[in-house]
Design a protein around this motif. Sequence first.
Motif, PDB file in Angstrom:
ATOM      1  N   TYR A 109       0.859  -1.184   0.000  1.00 13.78           N
ATOM      2  CA  TYR A 109       0.000   0.000   0.000  1.00 13.78           C
ATOM      3  C   TYR A 109       0.885   1.220   0.000  1.00 13.78           C
ATOM      4  O   TYR A 109       1.828   1.306   0.774  1.00 13.78           O
ATOM      5  CB  TYR A 109      -0.887   0.028   1.245  1.00 13.78           C
ATOM      6  N   LYS A 110       0.558   2.180  -0.861  1.00 17.46           N
ATOM      7  CA  LYS A 110       1.313   3.433  -0.862  1.00 17.46           C
ATOM      8  C   LYS A 110       0.575   4.448  -0.004  1.00 17.46           C
ATOM      9  O   LYS A 110      -0.574   4.762  -0.244  1.00 17.46           O
ATOM     10  CB  LYS A 110       1.426   3.969  -2.303  1.00 17.46           C
ATOM     11  N   MET A 111       1.252   4.899   1.071  1.00 15.50           N
ATOM     12  CA  MET A 111       0.654   5.935   1.919  1.00 15.50           C
ATOM     13  C   MET A 111       1.509   7.180   1.778  1.00 15.50           C
ATOM     14  O   MET A 111       2.483   7.350   2.518  1.00 15.50           O
ATOM     15  CB  MET A 111       0.633   5.486   3.384  1.00 15.50           C
ATOM     16  N   GLY A 112       1.192   8.022   0.828  1.00 13.58           N
ATOM     17  CA  GLY A 112       2.040   9.178   0.574  1.00 13.58           C
ATOM     18  C   GLY A 112       3.382   8.710   0.052  1.00 13.58           C
ATOM     19  O   GLY A 112       3.455   7.994  -0.943  1.00 13.58           O
ATOM     20  N   SER A 113       4.438   9.101   0.767  1.00 14.47           N
ATOM     21  CA  SER A 113       5.771   8.716   0.319  1.00 14.47           C
ATOM     22  C   SER A 113       6.146   7.327   0.845  1.00 14.47           C
ATOM     23  O   SER A 113       7.076   6.687   0.362  1.00 14.47           O
ATOM     24  CB  SER A 113       6.791   9.756   0.799  1.00 14.47           C
ATOM     25  N   GLU A 114       5.413   6.858   1.858  1.00 11.87           N
ATOM     26  CA  GLU A 114       5.732   5.574   2.465  1.00 11.87           C
ATOM     27  C   GLU A 114       5.049   4.416   1.762  1.00 11.87           C
ATOM     28  O   GLU A 114       3.934   4.550   1.290  1.00 11.87           O
ATOM     29  CB  GLU A 114       5.252   5.586   3.925  1.00 11.87           C
ATOM     30  N   THR A 115       5.685   3.284   1.704  1.00  9.35           N
ATOM     31  CA  THR A 115       5.015   2.077   1.218  1.00  9.35           C
ATOM     32  C   THR A 115       4.915   1.076   2.355  1.00  9.35           C
ATOM     33  O   THR A 115       5.889   0.811   3.055  1.00  9.35           O
ATOM     34  CB  THR A 115       5.786   1.410   0.058  1.00  9.35           C
ATOM     35  N   VAL A 116       3.670   0.571   2.532  1.00  8.51           N
ATOM     36  CA  VAL A 116       3.447  -0.460   3.546  1.00  8.51           C
ATOM     37  C   VAL A 116       3.463  -1.798   2.832  1.00  8.51           C
ATOM     38  O   VAL A 116       2.730  -2.001   1.873  1.00  8.51           O
ATOM     39  CB  VAL A 116       2.084  -0.253   4.246  1.00  8.51           C
ATOM     40  N   ARG A 117       4.327  -2.703   3.297  1.00  5.28           N
ATOM     41  CA  ARG A 117       4.348  -4.042   2.697  1.00  5.28           C
ATOM     42  C   ARG A 117       3.500  -4.960   3.558  1.00  5.28           C
ATOM     43  O   ARG A 117       3.996  -5.588   4.485  1.00  5.28           O
ATOM     44  CB  ARG A 117       5.771  -4.586   2.628  1.00  5.28           C
ATOM     45  N   ALA A 118       2.207  -5.021   3.248  1.00  7.62           N
ATOM     46  CA  ALA A 118       1.294  -5.846   4.043  1.00  7.62           C
ATOM     47  C   ALA A 118       1.602  -7.316   3.823  1.00  7.62           C
ATOM     48  O   ALA A 118       1.538  -8.120   4.751  1.00  7.62           O
ATOM     49  CB  ALA A 118      -0.143  -5.533   3.665  1.00  7.62           C
ATOM     50  N   LEU A 119       1.938  -7.692   2.597  1.00 10.84           N
ATOM     51  CA  LEU A 119       2.448  -9.037   2.310  1.00 10.84           C
ATOM     52  C   LEU A 119       3.772  -8.860   1.586  1.00 10.84           C
ATOM     53  O   LEU A 119       3.866  -8.114   0.632  1.00 10.84           O
ATOM     54  CB  LEU A 119       1.472  -9.826   1.428  1.00 10.84           C
ATOM     55  N   ASP A 120       4.764  -9.557   2.044  1.00 15.67           N
ATOM     56  CA  ASP A 120       6.113  -9.299   1.528  1.00 15.67           C
ATOM     57  C   ASP A 120       6.786 -10.609   1.135  1.00 15.67           C
ATOM     58  O   ASP A 120       7.721 -11.067   1.792  1.00 15.67           O
ATOM     59  CB  ASP A 120       6.903  -8.561   2.622  1.00 15.67           C
ATOM     60  N   GLY A 121       6.276 -11.220   0.067  1.00 15.82           N
ATOM     61  CA  GLY A 121       6.868 -12.463  -0.416  1.00 15.82           C
ATOM     62  C   GLY A 121       6.327 -13.691   0.288  1.00 15.82           C
ATOM     63  O   GLY A 121       7.083 -14.431   0.919  1.00 15.82           O
ATOM     64  N   VAL A 122       5.039 -13.884   0.217  1.00 21.85           N
ATOM     65  CA  VAL A 122       4.428 -15.038   0.879  1.00 21.85           C
ATOM     66  C   VAL A 122       4.392 -16.235  -0.057  1.00 21.85           C
ATOM     67  O   VAL A 122       3.960 -16.137  -1.204  1.00 21.85           O
ATOM     68  CB  VAL A 122       2.998 -14.699   1.352  1.00 21.85           C
ATOM     69  N   GLY A 123       4.885 -17.351   0.418  1.00 20.51           N
ATOM     70  CA  GLY A 123       4.754 -18.607  -0.302  1.00 20.51           C
ATOM     71  C   GLY A 123       4.032 -19.596   0.600  1.00 20.51           C
ATOM     72  O   GLY A 123       4.347 -19.712   1.774  1.00 20.51           O
ATOM     73  N   LEU A 124       3.018 -20.275   0.089  1.00 15.91           N
ATOM     74  CA  LEU A 124       2.188 -21.095   0.959  1.00 15.91           C
ATOM     75  C   LEU A 124       1.395 -22.071   0.110  1.00 15.91           C
ATOM     76  O   LEU A 124       0.983 -21.746  -1.003  1.00 15.91           O
ATOM     77  CB  LEU A 124       1.226 -20.175   1.720  1.00 15.91           C
ATOM     78  N   ALA A 125       1.202 -23.288   0.623  1.00 13.48           N
ATOM     79  CA  ALA A 125       0.320 -24.233  -0.060  1.00 13.48           C
ATOM     80  C   ALA A 125      -0.707 -24.723   0.939  1.00 13.48           C
ATOM     81  O   ALA A 125      -0.368 -25.063   2.068  1.00 13.48           O
ATOM     82  CB  ALA A 125       1.113 -25.404  -0.619  1.00 13.48           C
ATOM     83  N   ILE A 126      -1.966 -24.725   0.532  1.00 14.65           N
ATOM     84  CA  ILE A 126      -3.022 -25.260   1.395  1.00 14.65           C
ATOM     85  C   ILE A 126      -3.602 -26.480   0.699  1.00 14.65           C
ATOM     86  O   ILE A 126      -4.096 -26.389  -0.423  1.00 14.65           O
ATOM     87  CB  ILE A 126      -4.094 -24.197   1.674  1.00 14.65           C
ATOM     88  N   GLU A 127      -3.474 -27.630   1.397  1.00 14.18           N
ATOM     89  CA  GLU A 127      -3.903 -28.895   0.801  1.00 14.18           C
ATOM     90  C   GLU A 127      -5.343 -29.185   1.192  1.00 14.18           C
ATOM     91  O   GLU A 127      -5.810 -28.719   2.243  1.00 14.18           O
ATOM     92  CB  GLU A 127      -2.992 -30.028   1.295  1.00 14.18           C
TER      93      GLU A 127
END
Lengths: 226, 415
Positions: A13-31
């Motif tokens: 998310y871009k908040m002005g000049s700041e970027t919030v990384r709410a998810l930052d490289g998620v790898g996942l498997a749900i069986e």
Amino acid sequence: MAVFELQDVHKTYKMGSETVRALDGVGLAIEPGDFAAILGPSGSGKSTLMHVLGFMDRPSSGQIWFEGKEVSRISRDRQAWYRANRIGFVFQTFNLLPRLSVVDNVLLPVSYSREKMPDKRERAMSALERVGMAHRADHVPNQLSGGERQRVSIARALINKPSIILADEPTGALDSKNVEKILALFEELVDEGQTFVMVTHDNEVAAHTRRIVRMRDGQIEEDLRR
Amino acid sequence: MNFILGFYTGIVNGLREVWAHKFRSFLSMIGIILGVAALVAMVGVVQGMIQNMRIYFENAGGITRIFVEDMEPPVEQQPFAHLSPGRTYNDALAIGAGSTFIETVAPQLNIGWRRIQYGREREHAPLRGVGPERLSTMNQGIDEGRWFGDLDMEQASLVTVLGGHVVRDLFEEGESPVGQKVKIQGKMFTIVGTLEYLGTDEDRRRNPYYWQNRVVYIPLTTAMKRFNGDEKINELNIFIQDVSVMQDAIAQVENILLQTHRGIRDFQVRTMEEQLAEFKKLERSFTLALGGVAGISLLVGGLGIMNVMLAVINERIREIGVRKAVGARGYDIFIQFVAEAVVISVLGGIIGMIVSVGLVHLLKSVVTSDEFRIVLSPDAMVAGFFFSVTIGVAAGVYPALKAASLNVIDALRYE
Ligand SMILES: Nc1ncnc2c1ncn2[C@@H]1O[C@H](COP(=O)(O)OP(=O)(O)OP(=O)(O)O)[C@@H](O)[C@H]1O
Ligand SMILES: [Mg+2]
């Protein structure tokens, strides 16, 4: 085939000049058949992950396969179709419509599914039966307790026989007695083969599950199966 | 199919919403209700006026009538203008004999208001001298007795035909006026006939034919000789066979009149076309004014709906979020809100039609006079209804689009 498979999923998310990384490289498997709890401190990205899985949001980058199909860039209408037909979502605050009866609330996903369902009322009643709320079918949500409302919202999640139920802090608004009952219901559903992922803050709640995913700063810190 | 189903569900939901918020829904309908009612009332007023003008116009002989009026002769003729006898009975005879395009020539001498006396009963009435042909140019028949004949004209007889109102005033119900005598300006006239009563209402303000019912007729020659003592007339109406020969007929009449007036142009031949054009212009400007005012009031009604819909959507952001979260597309939400606008405007339109009936009756009882009549027009009601529904739906589109484009997560988070 996995229900969900995520590869390097980012959400910023871009908040002005700041970027919030709410998810930052998620790898996942749900069986199929998984019963997983997602734990983590506030702001670690749990809800964001649930929204992405629930077809309510799109990742900024990365890939998501749902039952073998790549779905990270499908249209909004297609996302809506998945929400109506393939995913059951349970919210902390139930999100029932106050002016509809219990059974009409349960039928809501059916009315948007755009699939034929001739026996929808029977399906809704059996879903209510499943959560022990059939006797309140014609009441409105305001006449129910919190625990009862959550049961109704679970029936709504079940109505379209979803591939997976996603629940974001489903016990967060309930007292301990109701928490027990709801957890017992979840376990039953899982025993019947339902794939289930929930976010919780509560280690005791998480202890009921068979897999614990810990998140921190938008990343998966730990992923334990039992 | 999907569309119809979505719309049907939307209508049902819309009705439920309207019912759940009766007062709010009523507020949003007020604009539409008043718009429709105002439109119907205004159409009623204008149509009433136009109807009156049409009656007036047709009473005046319609489009095939031409008429001769006095005119100041041109400057170069003024020194010997006295040579012309002016408009006389002779003009009518000459035109009748000489013109080929003419159906009827109707000369007339209006004497003015005179007292009519029958025994102790008296009545004031406009007295008119007319010929036998005059009856065929009226929209009125003989009720009892007869009209004037050639013999009455030749002998300038003291006979009279009374208008229906005069009969009702002077005579008892069931008493036959024919054969009785009335005194007009010291002379005893025998009543030979009476005219049909035109219209139904005896009230001057409600019967456009009121004045026509008050006229008393005598033979033209009687009027000329026994009242005025000369051959002059003050009305000369000519009915031509067909509008297509109008120009030729006018040319002919002018030629004949130049002869009888000894070359002096102290007359002019006029047609009803000017009046007709005037009438059309009036009708058009009324219609435009009406359309403008009604359009504005309905537009205001539409804005009312839009305003309420926007407020409603703000209240219902969470609901929109929930619906989307369980699978509603933007399109489904759009249809839902448009359907609500349809429900509101259709209900408003129906109530507006009902209110308009009341409003027209109210106006009728309050402001009716002879130039101001109001009619209830079913066409205007239907048009108002459809117009208001269109406006209402159009007003619902923007809020519905706004609702449809809401983001699921933002909508769910909204408090
Ligand atoms: N729409 C948004 N705009 C900007 N930042 C956002 C938005 N949504 C989430 N975030 C940020 O993303 C991060 C992750 O938020 P998220 O709601 O996923 O956390 P969470 O793990 O569910 O927290 P909690 O346990 O408090 O519910 C937070 O820093 C949050 O402020
Ligand atoms: Mg959260």
